[in-house]
Scaffold this motif. Structure first.
Motif, PDB file in Angstrom:
ATOM      1  N   GLN B   5       0.827  -1.201   0.000  1.00 34.48           N
ATOM      2  CA  GLN B   5       0.000   0.000   0.000  1.00 34.48           C
ATOM      3  C   GLN B   5       0.860   1.248   0.000  1.00 34.48           C
ATOM      4  OE1 GLN B   5      -3.220  -1.824   3.091  1.00 34.48           O
ATOM      5  NE2 GLN B   5      -3.529   0.320   2.539  1.00 34.48           N
ATOM      6  N   SER B   6       0.348   2.293  -0.653  1.00 35.09           N
ATOM      7  CA  SER B   6       1.002   3.590  -0.612  1.00 35.09           C
ATOM      8  C   SER B   6      -0.055   4.690  -0.694  1.00 35.09           C
ATOM      9  CB  SER B   6       1.983   3.731  -1.786  1.00 35.09           C
ATOM     10  OG  SER B   6       1.292   3.667  -3.021  1.00 35.09           O
ATOM     11  N   GLN B   8       2.074   5.457   3.081  1.00 30.86           N
ATOM     12  CA  GLN B   8       1.940   4.847   4.411  1.00 30.86           C
ATOM     13  C   GLN B   8       1.035   5.679   5.295  1.00 30.86           C
ATOM     14  OE1 GLN B   8       5.978   4.396   5.838  1.00 30.86           O
ATOM     15  NE2 GLN B   8       6.028   2.257   5.177  1.00 30.86           N
ATOM     16  N   THR B  85      -7.275   3.912   9.647  1.00 25.77           N
ATOM     17  CA  THR B  85      -6.304   3.191   8.829  1.00 25.77           C
ATOM     18  C   THR B  85      -7.051   2.357   7.801  1.00 25.77           C
ATOM     19  OG1 THR B  85      -4.747   3.080  10.675  1.00 25.77           O
ATOM     20  CG2 THR B  85      -4.367   1.590   8.835  1.00 25.77           C
ATOM     21  N   LYS B  97      -0.205  -3.548   4.703  1.00 27.96           N
ATOM     22  CA  LYS B  97       0.203  -2.990   5.988  1.00 27.96           C
ATOM     23  C   LYS B  97      -0.645  -1.805   6.422  1.00 27.96           C
ATOM     24  CE  LYS B  97       4.997  -4.525   5.974  1.00 27.96           C
ATOM     25  NZ  LYS B  97       6.420  -4.129   6.091  1.00 27.96           N
ATOM     26  N   THR B  99      -2.755   2.118   5.354  1.00 24.77           N
ATOM     27  CA  THR B  99      -2.462   3.537   5.139  1.00 24.77           C
ATOM     28  C   THR B  99      -3.211   4.326   6.201  1.00 24.77           C
ATOM     29  OG1 THR B  99      -2.156   3.317   2.745  1.00 24.77           O
ATOM     30  CG2 THR B  99      -2.735   5.498   3.583  1.00 24.77           C
TER      31      THR B  99
END
Lengths: 112, 105
Positions: B5-6, B8, B85, B97, B99
């Motif tokens: 994912q981007s 973070q 998130t 993970k 964002t």
């Protein structure tokens, strides 16, 4: 419907102790899952089940065991607790693997 | 391997737009999006299936490019309630993970 319920909400264990995290769903879902989430991190799959009597390992299964004797229940067993197992544990269920996962409220576990 | 994912983390002012990306090194049949507020369990937002249409959820929508093995989540005119998130999940039930999105008033 209660959805997915987990007990206990919080537990402190000493190193080497054992415990079982309980998970129950009342939606008649075939699929159930256990994830752990370390602080500030994502969800890591521990084990999952596609139906009663069938379980499979996820990304991080070491140190854990599961069983699925009924559709409703999917307990997670920690045999010898270690500090690395300090985490929040989430149970989830879904009708199918490509369908919505419904999460329980989580169990916060601290191993000292 | 888990989806990537981007970015973070993102900090926005209320009313601004955001895009969160999710990519996989493997062919994807579906991408799922979830949101988790602090101290709570993840909550489902939407599923995008291969060959399916772009999904929408209020002012949150998403797209899925099967060839590029990527999905993007679009948050339009962000509200304070969008803080949390955001996680994508692949068809192998593996989560990215996350964002972290923080909306300022």
């Amino acid at each position: 419907n209660a959805g997915v319920t987990q007990t206990p909400k919080f537990r402190i264990l000493k190193i080497g102790q054992s415990m079982t995290l309980q998970c129950t769903q009342d939606m008649n879902h075939n699929y159930m899952y256990w994830y752990r989430q370390d602080p500030g991190m994502g969800l890591k799959l521990i084990y999952y089940s596609v139906g009663a009597g069938i379980t499979d390992k996820g990304e991080v299964p070491n140190g854990y065991n599961v069983s699925r004797s009924t559709t409703e229940d999917f307990p997670l067993r920690l045999e010898l607790a270690a500090p690395s197992q300090t985490s929040v544990y989430f149970c989830a269920s879904s009708p199918g693997i490509q369908e919505t996962q419904y999460f329980g409220p989580g169990t916060r576990l601290l191993v000292l | 391997q888990q989806p990537v994912q981007s970015p973070q983390a993102v900090i926005l002012r209320e009313g601004e737009d955001a895009v969160i990306n999710c990519s996989s090194s493997k062919a994807l049949y579906s991408v799922h999006w979830y949101r988790q507020k602090h101290g709570e369990a993840p909550v489902f937002l939407m599923i995008l299936l291969k060959g399916g249409e772009q999904k929408g959820h209020d002012k949150i929508s998403a797209s899925f490019n099967e060839k590029k093995q990527q999905s993007s989540l679009y948050l339009t005119a962000s509200q304070l309630s969008y803080s949390g998130t955001y996680f994508c999940r692949d068809d192998k039930i593996i989560f990215g993970k996350g964002t972290r999105l923080h909306i300022l008033p």
